[in-house]
Motif scaffolding. Structure first.
Motif, PDB file in Angstrom:
ATOM      1  N   LEU A 111       0.805  -1.185   0.113  1.00 22.72           N
ATOM      2  CA  LEU A 111      -0.135  -0.067  -0.060  1.00 22.72           C
ATOM      3  C   LEU A 111       1.055   1.217   0.128  1.00 22.72           C
ATOM      4  O   LEU A 111       0.529   2.213  -0.816  1.00 22.72           O
ATOM      5  CB  LEU A 111      -0.909  -0.091   1.328  1.00 22.72           C
ATOM      6  N   ASP A 112       2.022   1.434   0.898  1.00 19.74           N
ATOM      7  CA  ASP A 112       2.899   2.296   0.811  1.00 19.74           C
ATOM      8  C   ASP A 112       3.721   2.444  -0.466  1.00 19.74           C
ATOM      9  O   ASP A 112       3.789   3.605  -0.730  1.00 19.74           O
ATOM     10  CB  ASP A 112       3.866   2.232   1.932  1.00 19.74           C
ATOM     11  N   ALA A 113       3.901   1.457  -1.158  1.00 20.49           N
ATOM     12  CA  ALA A 113       4.558   1.620  -2.645  1.00 20.49           C
ATOM     13  C   ALA A 113       3.628   2.293  -3.449  1.00 20.49           C
ATOM     14  O   ALA A 113       4.105   3.221  -4.403  1.00 20.49           O
ATOM     15  CB  ALA A 113       5.113   0.282  -2.897  1.00 20.49           C
ATOM     16  N   ARG A 114       2.301   2.093  -3.543  1.00 22.22           N
ATOM     17  CA  ARG A 114       1.413   2.421  -4.488  1.00 22.22           C
ATOM     18  C   ARG A 114       0.715   3.765  -3.939  1.00 22.22           C
ATOM     19  O   ARG A 114       0.408   4.622  -4.943  1.00 22.22           O
ATOM     20  CB  ARG A 114       0.120   1.376  -4.545  1.00 22.22           C
ATOM     21  N   LEU A 115       0.721   4.055  -2.685  1.00 19.08           N
ATOM     22  CA  LEU A 115       0.204   5.215  -2.077  1.00 19.08           C
ATOM     23  C   LEU A 115       1.188   5.900  -1.009  1.00 19.08           C
ATOM     24  O   LEU A 115       1.248   5.536   0.126  1.00 19.08           O
ATOM     25  CB  LEU A 115      -1.136   5.257  -1.603  1.00 19.08           C
ATOM     26  N   PRO A 116       2.362   6.663  -1.622  1.00 22.80           N
ATOM     27  CA  PRO A 116       3.454   7.078  -0.756  1.00 22.80           C
ATOM     28  C   PRO A 116       2.680   7.755   0.472  1.00 22.80           C
ATOM     29  O   PRO A 116       1.984   8.653   0.405  1.00 22.80           O
ATOM     30  CB  PRO A 116       4.330   7.774  -1.666  1.00 22.80           C
ATOM     31  N   LEU A 158      -7.059  -5.983  -2.061  1.00 23.33           N
ATOM     32  CA  LEU A 158      -5.970  -4.892  -1.730  1.00 23.33           C
ATOM     33  C   LEU A 158      -4.499  -5.145  -2.524  1.00 23.33           C
ATOM     34  O   LEU A 158      -4.059  -3.910  -2.864  1.00 23.33           O
ATOM     35  CB  LEU A 158      -6.082  -4.646  -0.255  1.00 23.33           C
ATOM     36  N   GLU A 159      -4.087  -6.539  -2.372  1.00 23.47           N
ATOM     37  CA  GLU A 159      -2.531  -6.762  -2.937  1.00 23.47           C
ATOM     38  C   GLU A 159      -2.718  -6.531  -4.244  1.00 23.47           C
ATOM     39  O   GLU A 159      -1.879  -6.074  -4.921  1.00 23.47           O
ATOM     40  CB  GLU A 159      -2.192  -8.076  -2.195  1.00 23.47           C
ATOM     41  N   ASP A 160      -3.713  -7.344  -5.032  1.00 23.54           N
ATOM     42  CA  ASP A 160      -3.653  -7.097  -6.357  1.00 23.54           C
ATOM     43  C   ASP A 160      -3.904  -5.533  -6.999  1.00 23.54           C
ATOM     44  O   ASP A 160      -3.186  -5.187  -7.968  1.00 23.54           O
ATOM     45  CB  ASP A 160      -4.806  -7.971  -6.872  1.00 23.54           C
ATOM     46  N   ALA A 161      -4.935  -4.989  -6.311  1.00 19.33           N
ATOM     47  CA  ALA A 161      -4.787  -3.556  -6.498  1.00 19.33           C
ATOM     48  C   ALA A 161      -3.734  -2.814  -6.527  1.00 19.33           C
ATOM     49  O   ALA A 161      -3.550  -1.649  -7.228  1.00 19.33           O
ATOM     50  CB  ALA A 161      -6.211  -2.998  -5.853  1.00 19.33           C
ATOM     51  N   ALA A 162      -2.835  -3.149  -5.534  1.00 17.61           N
ATOM     52  CA  ALA A 162      -1.740  -2.240  -5.093  1.00 17.61           C
ATOM     53  C   ALA A 162      -0.827  -2.454  -6.206  1.00 17.61           C
ATOM     54  O   ALA A 162       0.152  -1.625  -6.353  1.00 17.61           O
ATOM     55  CB  ALA A 162      -1.350  -2.480  -3.861  1.00 17.61           C
ATOM     56  N   VAL A 163      -0.750  -3.788  -6.719  1.00 17.77           N
ATOM     57  CA  VAL A 163       0.301  -3.958  -7.738  1.00 17.77           C
ATOM     58  C   VAL A 163       0.210  -4.017  -9.057  1.00 17.77           C
ATOM     59  O   VAL A 163       0.829  -3.998  -9.926  1.00 17.77           O
ATOM     60  CB  VAL A 163       0.929  -5.533  -7.122  1.00 17.77           C
ATOM     61  N   GLU A 164      -1.114  -3.855  -9.564  1.00 18.61           N
ATOM     62  CA  GLU A 164      -1.448  -3.670 -10.805  1.00 18.61           C
ATOM     63  C   GLU A 164      -0.946  -2.586 -11.553  1.00 18.61           C
ATOM     64  O   GLU A 164      -0.892  -1.244 -10.987  1.00 18.61           O
ATOM     65  CB  GLU A 164      -3.072  -3.711 -11.026  1.00 18.61           C
ATOM     66  N   PRO A 165      -0.849  -2.327 -12.870  1.00 21.50           N
ATOM     67  CA  PRO A 165      -0.205  -1.398 -13.583  1.00 21.50           C
ATOM     68  C   PRO A 165      -1.309  -0.080 -13.571  1.00 21.50           C
ATOM     69  O   PRO A 165      -2.463  -0.700 -13.547  1.00 21.50           O
ATOM     70  CB  PRO A 165      -0.070  -1.756 -15.180  1.00 21.50           C
TER      71      PRO A 165
END
Length: 468
Positions: free
Chosen positions: A293-298, A391-398
């Motif tokens: 989540l932090d990687a996707r939403l700093p 949540l995990e899939d949404a955080a890592v998808e392009p």
């Protein structure tokens, strides 16, 4: 006067057989000592046995000329075998007892004395060092580990001390072999993203291939005794020293090697009394989903850390976990705003399953649609797992491209033709910000099914209205 020696007599061969048996017994004892926490007196027993064996062979060698050729060959082979095995087993013993490691492990206190940092390989005497350090630092709650190699028997004694004190463990860097034994001894165990838990197969301190097979069996038993499954231990021990086999985080979680809270988004929190902000940050960093989540939403971890520091000060862990989950739902809204059509479709499916699980409890359905973490936590383990997966899939998808102004204008036209004013009002209430505006169970489920049944050209504008 020397007693005459029969160079081919039965007594000579019986003596050689007894010495061979003693050599094999000492090899077996050395192998057992290498892979277990045994009384130190056993080391002395091995040493006395080796002196007796080698001394007897050398005494027999003084009468070399009196031996028959075959007896000379047997004596030479037995002496060479015994000396080589004594060297293989004796060198590690000499290092542990007398020479010591080139760089002894360092112990230091951080987090206001609540965390003890261990850096280095376990060596003889470290258990007493750690015991003395803990006696001087009663506030220690956790041991932060980094180290590679070292004495496995000493690591087992250290692990017993950690279990006795019920201390938590955390790996923050390479933690290989004996260090992993210390890690698994923790009452609660955390793995930071830069950590590496690794294992290797150690050979027996002997030339005897049968003892190598026994050594492998001893290592299987040792690691399974620490809570690892037979399958995991088998995979870990396929890699021979000096190479290492590094375990994946998902494997460790499946093994129970990493501590997990009751709900997938919850953390293993430090004791609230005297907890330091850094401890909360490390708890967040040890959780894979929060890192994603932090990687996707700093900024997610920094905000969550501040929330934990404030909320957990009151000592109510359950209320703190709930507040953290509620913050995660705020992050979920940001993910939905930038999610692909497929991820939004999956979210609607999951939301429908949640609504159906509430069994027509309209108050809970309205709270769920308004984003209540308390309601989500009542829905059972399977829906909690699906929430974590989404949540995990949404955080890592392009990241999908943002819609253009033309698309936004076209959406308005498609929505006007697909839905009447009342339908658009219901659509807005499906993603209401508060419970008073949200829909009851039946109309919400019906509306989600209507959205799912639309053609893609009509469904995309409806999803954008819901989540953008």
């Amino acid at each position: 006067m020397k007693r005459p020696l029969n160079p081919s007599g039965a007594g000579l061969w019986l003596g050689l057989a007894l010495l061979a048996g003693l050599s094999l017994a000492l090899d077996a004892l050395a192998t057992f000592l290498a892979f277990g926490d045994t009384p130190r007196a056993w080391d002395g027993l091995w040493l006395v046995g080796q002196l007796l064996l080698v001394g007897s062979l050398l005494m027999l060698g003084l009468r070399w000329r009196e031996l028959a050729p075959l007896a000379r060959l047997a004596w030479g082979l037995l002496l060479a075998y015994s000396l080589l095995n004594a060297a293989l087993a004796g060198w590690p013993w000499l290092q542990a007892r007398w020479l010591g490691p080139a760089q002894p492990a360092t112990l230091s206190l951080v987090d206001a004395g609540r965390t003890l940092q261990w850096r280095g390989a376990p060596a003889e005497g470290d258990t007493e060092r750690l015991r003395a350090q803990l006696a001087q630092a009663p506030a220690v709650r956790q041991v932060d580990l980094q180290g590679s190699g070292g004495s496995l028997p000493e690591a087992l004694r250290l692990a017993a001390l950690l279990r006795e004190r019920r201390l938590d463990t955390r790996a923050s860097g390479p933690c290989q072999g004996p260090c992993a034994a210390l890690f698994l001894a923790g009452a609660r165990r955390q793995l930071l993203p830069e950590a590496q838990l690794a294992w290797q197969r150690l050979g027996a301190p002997s030339l005897n291939p049968l003892l190598h097979t026994w050594a492998l069996s001893l290592q299987h038993t040792l690691w399974q005794g620490m809570g690892l499954s037979a399958d995991f231990a088998q995979r870990a021990l396929l890699t021979r020293a000096p190479r290492w086999w590094q375990a994946e985080e998902t494997d460790l979680i499946a093994q129970g090697g990493l501590s997990q809270a009751d709900y997938p988004l919850d953390l293993v929190l430090p004791e609230p009394s005297g907890a330091q902000p850094q401890e909360y940050l490390q708890a967040l960093r040890s959780h894979r989903l929060w890192r994603l989540l932090d990687a996707r939403l700093p900024g997610t971890l920094a905000q969550a850390q501040a929330l934990l520091v404030q909320q957990h000060a009151g000592g109510d862990t359950a209320a703190t976990q709930l507040a953290l989950h509620q913050y995660a739902l705020d992050r979920e809204r940001h993910l939905l705003a930038g999610a692909s059509v497929e991820m939004r479709y999956r979210f609607l499916d999951l939301q429908r399953e949640r609504l159906q699980a509430l069994n027509k409890n309209d108050a809970d359905c309205r709270a769920l649609l308004a984003g209540s973490a308390a309601v989500r936590r009542k829905l059972g383990a399977e829906l909690a797992r699906q929430e974590s997966v989404w949540l995990e899939d949404a955080a890592v998808e392009p990241r999908p491209p943002a819609p253009s102004r033309h698309v936004v204008a076209l959406d308005a036209e498609v929505l006007r033709k697909t839905w009447n004013r009342q339908g658009l009002g219901l659509l807005d209430r499906l993603a209401a910000a508060n419970e008073r505006q949200a829909l009851d169970c039946a109309p919400a489920i019906r509306l989600i099914e209507e959205v799912r049944a639309l053609q893609p050209a009509q469904r995309k504008p409806a999803q954008r209205r819901l989540f953008d």
